[in-house]
Design an enzyme around this catalytic site. Structure first.
Site, PDB file in Angstrom:
ATOM      1  N   SER A 108      62.730  31.453  35.838  1.00  0.00           N
ATOM      2  CA  SER A 108      63.809  30.932  36.766  1.00  0.00           C
ATOM      3  C   SER A 108      64.678  31.742  37.429  1.00  0.00           C
ATOM      4  CB  SER A 108      64.227  29.798  36.164  1.00  0.00           C
ATOM      5  OG  SER A 108      65.533  29.337  36.880  1.00  0.00           O
ATOM      6  N   TYR A 131      65.843  31.368  44.475  1.00  0.00           N
ATOM      7  CA  TYR A 131      66.409  30.663  45.320  1.00  0.00           C
ATOM      8  C   TYR A 131      66.988  31.797  46.471  1.00  0.00           C
ATOM      9  CZ  TYR A 131      66.627  26.477  42.341  1.00  0.00           C
ATOM     10  OH  TYR A 131      66.257  25.488  41.513  1.00  0.00           O
ATOM     11  N   THR A 157      61.268  28.449  45.761  1.00  0.00           N
ATOM     12  CA  THR A 157      61.622  27.182  45.850  1.00  0.00           C
ATOM     13  C   THR A 157      62.477  26.515  47.148  1.00  0.00           C
ATOM     14  OG1 THR A 157      61.917  27.066  43.484  1.00  0.00           O
ATOM     15  CG2 THR A 157      63.106  25.301  44.435  1.00  0.00           C
ATOM     16  N   LYS A 232      57.183  26.522  46.555  1.00  0.00           N
ATOM     17  CA  LYS A 232      57.305  25.389  45.601  1.00  0.00           C
ATOM     18  C   LYS A 232      58.279  24.347  46.254  1.00  0.00           C
ATOM     19  CE  LYS A 232      59.055  24.585  40.749  1.00  0.00           C
ATOM     20  NZ  LYS A 232      60.434  24.032  40.963  1.00  0.00           N
ATOM     21  N   HIS A 256      60.747  18.959  42.204  1.00  0.00           N
ATOM     22  CA  HIS A 256      61.785  19.505  41.330  1.00  0.00           C
ATOM     23  C   HIS A 256      62.071  18.722  40.264  1.00  0.00           C
ATOM     24  CE1 HIS A 256      64.873  23.001  42.113  1.00  0.00           C
ATOM     25  NE2 HIS A 256      65.242  22.408  40.825  1.00  0.00           N
TER      26      HIS A 256
HETATM   27  C1  FNR Z   1      64.241  22.695  36.871  1.00  0.00           C
HETATM   28  N1  FNR Z   1      63.347  23.038  37.942  1.00  0.00           N
HETATM   29  C2  FNR Z   1      63.758  24.327  38.757  1.00  0.00           C
HETATM   30  N2  FNR Z   1      62.825  24.526  39.547  1.00  0.00           N
HETATM   31  C3  FNR Z   1      63.154  25.808  40.393  1.00  0.00           C
HETATM   32  O1  FNR Z   1      62.594  26.050  41.035  1.00  0.00           O
HETATM   33  N3  FNR Z   1      64.277  26.514  39.786  1.00  0.00           N
HETATM   34  C4  FNR Z   1      65.130  26.341  38.877  1.00  0.00           C
HETATM   35  O2  FNR Z   1      65.769  26.866  38.486  1.00  0.00           O
HETATM   36  C5  FNR Z   1      64.917  25.008  37.995  1.00  0.00           C
HETATM   37  N4  FNR Z   1      65.706  24.652  37.113  1.00  0.00           N
HETATM   38  C6  FNR Z   1      65.330  23.349  36.360  1.00  0.00           C
HETATM   39  C7  FNR Z   1      66.062  23.041  35.394  1.00  0.00           C
HETATM   40  C8  FNR Z   1      65.564  22.042  34.566  1.00  0.00           C
HETATM   41  C9  FNR Z   1      66.368  21.507  33.262  1.00  0.00           C
HETATM   42  C10 FNR Z   1      64.574  21.160  34.830  1.00  0.00           C
HETATM   43  C11 FNR Z   1      64.061  19.996  34.014  1.00  0.00           C
HETATM   44  C12 FNR Z   1      63.758  21.548  35.996  1.00  0.00           C
HETATM   45  C13 FNR Z   1      62.276  22.184  38.264  1.00  0.00           C
HETATM   46  C14 FNR Z   1      60.889  22.565  37.544  1.00  0.00           C
HETATM   47  O3  FNR Z   1      60.532  23.929  38.052  1.00  0.00           O
HETATM   48  C15 FNR Z   1      59.838  21.482  37.796  1.00  0.00           C
HETATM   49  O4  FNR Z   1      59.790  21.659  39.056  1.00  0.00           O
HETATM   50  C16 FNR Z   1      59.920  20.124  37.029  1.00  0.00           C
HETATM   51  O5  FNR Z   1      60.509  20.620  35.808  1.00  0.00           O
HETATM   52  C17 FNR Z   1      58.570  19.626  36.848  1.00  0.00           C
HETATM   53  O6  FNR Z   1      58.910  18.379  36.347  1.00  0.00           O
HETATM   54  P1  FNR Z   1      58.646  18.040  34.599  1.00  0.00           P
HETATM   55  O7  FNR Z   1      57.575  19.153  34.018  1.00  0.00           O
HETATM   56  O8  FNR Z   1      59.915  18.712  34.122  1.00  0.00           O
HETATM   57  O9  FNR Z   1      58.665  16.553  34.534  1.00  0.00           O
END
Ligand code: FNR
Length: 364
Positions: A108, A131, A157, A232, A256
């Site tokens: 990330s 980002y 993203t 994404k 997300h």
């Molecule tokens: C995320 N997600 C996310 N996505 C992204 O593109 N950059 C990021 O920094 C983050 N940070 C993030 C933090 C936390 C705590 C969570 C739970 C999620 C989204 C992540 O990549 C993904 O899309 C989801 O977590 C998928 O769903 P599940 O597997 O958590 O249900």
């Protein structure tokens, strides 16, 4: 000795016990009413499996490739921010666990460990999630660093022009430490947290994320990197077609983890629409709500090339560090293998649309 967790649900329970409420809520929460958060899970439960019979399943091969890179299974690590909240080793522990399971991790942008530390932690193929900041040079610097340190693709993203309204973080007055990869690059005044303030994350995002990001900026990204670009956060056929036209190398069907737009559809419910629109031009991945090997199987049957898991990895990390992440990934791999055997499929490409029955199929 305590019993070992037998499923992701039990890892979630442990994470809830060991993490401070502010952190667990940050990891586990979603946007608004959390309707989409629940739907991401519930929609999987409405899809039934249709096993075939009498096939020799004494050998099962779960391996697959993505952009030419081989993985032991199609279960990847989604980019999630701030792993140090779960464990002092943070993303380094996660990276080692992913490497041990021969799978691909997407680091990330909000990583709490430096790109360089993750890169040198172990030998593995990794992607970098981006980002785009108002100060483009910040994002460009990070892309260059990721490229220099051997990351193999940029996962841009595209569902976060602004931060979704995460009410638990607002209530908890979520505190955001400086992101390690942004040291010296961004100084944002999130100020001291006082009783009147909401979440620091919201303040940080509004001062940094670029809400003007649009399709033309894919060209900008291409001009600063030679790495393949994956988008994404696509959940409609139209955007999937546009992505292919823009020449991206892959798509992640994602909302997300339901942290952005509440009442957007569960990702599994739109996967087939996106896969059809793309018609094989680029690999389509999916994330959101995947907690079981059966979920992975269903996503593959509906056309996903691979899946990403977010929160389960954080739960494993909070529970047992690197060992916990490894255990979570192995658990999902084991469940997928068993599902494949019980559905009489011996390799990933034998999993077809005929192996699942969706709600739409039942109505027809
Ligand atoms: C995320 N997600 C996310 N996505 C992204 O593109 N950059 C990021 O920094 C983050 N940070 C993030 C933090 C936390 C705590 C969570 C739970 C999620 C989204 C992540 O990549 C993904 O899309 C989801 O977590 C998928 O769903 P599940 O597997 O958590 O249900």
């Amino acid at each position: 000795m305590e019993d070992e967790p037998v499923n992701i649900r039990e890892y979630e329970e442990i994470a809830k016990q060991v993490l401070p409420k502010m952190i667990f809520d940050f990891y586990n929460g979603g946007a608004g009413d959390e309707y989409t958060l629940r739907e991401n899970r519930e929609a999987y439960k409405r899809i039934m499996l249709r096993p075939r019979i009498l096939v020799d399943v004494s050998r099962i091969d779960m391996s697959t490739t993505l952009l030419g890179y081989k993985m032991q299974s199609p279960i990847m690590v989604a980019p999630t921010a701030r792993h140090k909240y779960a464990h002092p080793e943070g993303e380094v522990a996660t990276a080692r666990a992913a490497a041990a399971c021969n799978t691909l991790m997407v680091l990330s942008f909000g990583s709490s460990r430096k790109i360089e530390d993750v890169a040198s932690s172990c030998n593995a193929v990794r992607f970098y999630q981006l980002y785009v900041y108002q100060k483009r040079e910040v994002s460009a610097t990070l892309v260059r660093r990721a490229e220099e340190y051997g990351f193999k693709a940029i996962v841009l993203t595209v569902d976060t022009p602004r931060l979704g309204r995460r009410e638990k973080d607002i209530k908890n007055k979520f505190i955001l430490p400086q992101l390690s990869n942004l040291e010296g690059l961004v100084s944002v005044d999130v100020g001291p947290v006082s009783g009147k303030r909401g979440s620091d994350l919201e303040a940080f995002a509004s001062q940094t994320l670029d809400p003007s990001l649009c399709w033309n900026d894919i060209e900008w990204l291409r001009s600063i990197t030679s790495l393949p670009i994956i988008l994404k956060g696509i959940i409609t056929a139209d955007d999937a077609i546009k992505s292919v036209e823009m020449g991206v190398s892959g798509i992640v069907v994602s909302n997300h983890g339901a942290r952005q737009l509440d009442y957007s559809p569960a990702t599994i419910s739109v996967l087939e629409e996106v896969v059809k629109a793309v018609s094989g031009a680029v690999p389509v991945l999916i994330d959101g709500g995947i907690r079981r090997g059966t979920d992975v199987f269903k996503a593959l049957a509906l056309g996903a090339k691979a899946v990403l898991v977010g929160r389960p990895v954080l739960f494993g990390l909070a529970a047992k560090g690197e060992k916990g992440v490894k255990s979570v990934l192995k658990m999902l791999q084991g469940e997928l293998e068993l599902t494949m055997a019980l559905c009489d499929t011996t390799s990933i490409n034998e999993i077809t649309r005929k192996h699942v029955q969706t709600e739409g199929d039942r109505i027809r």
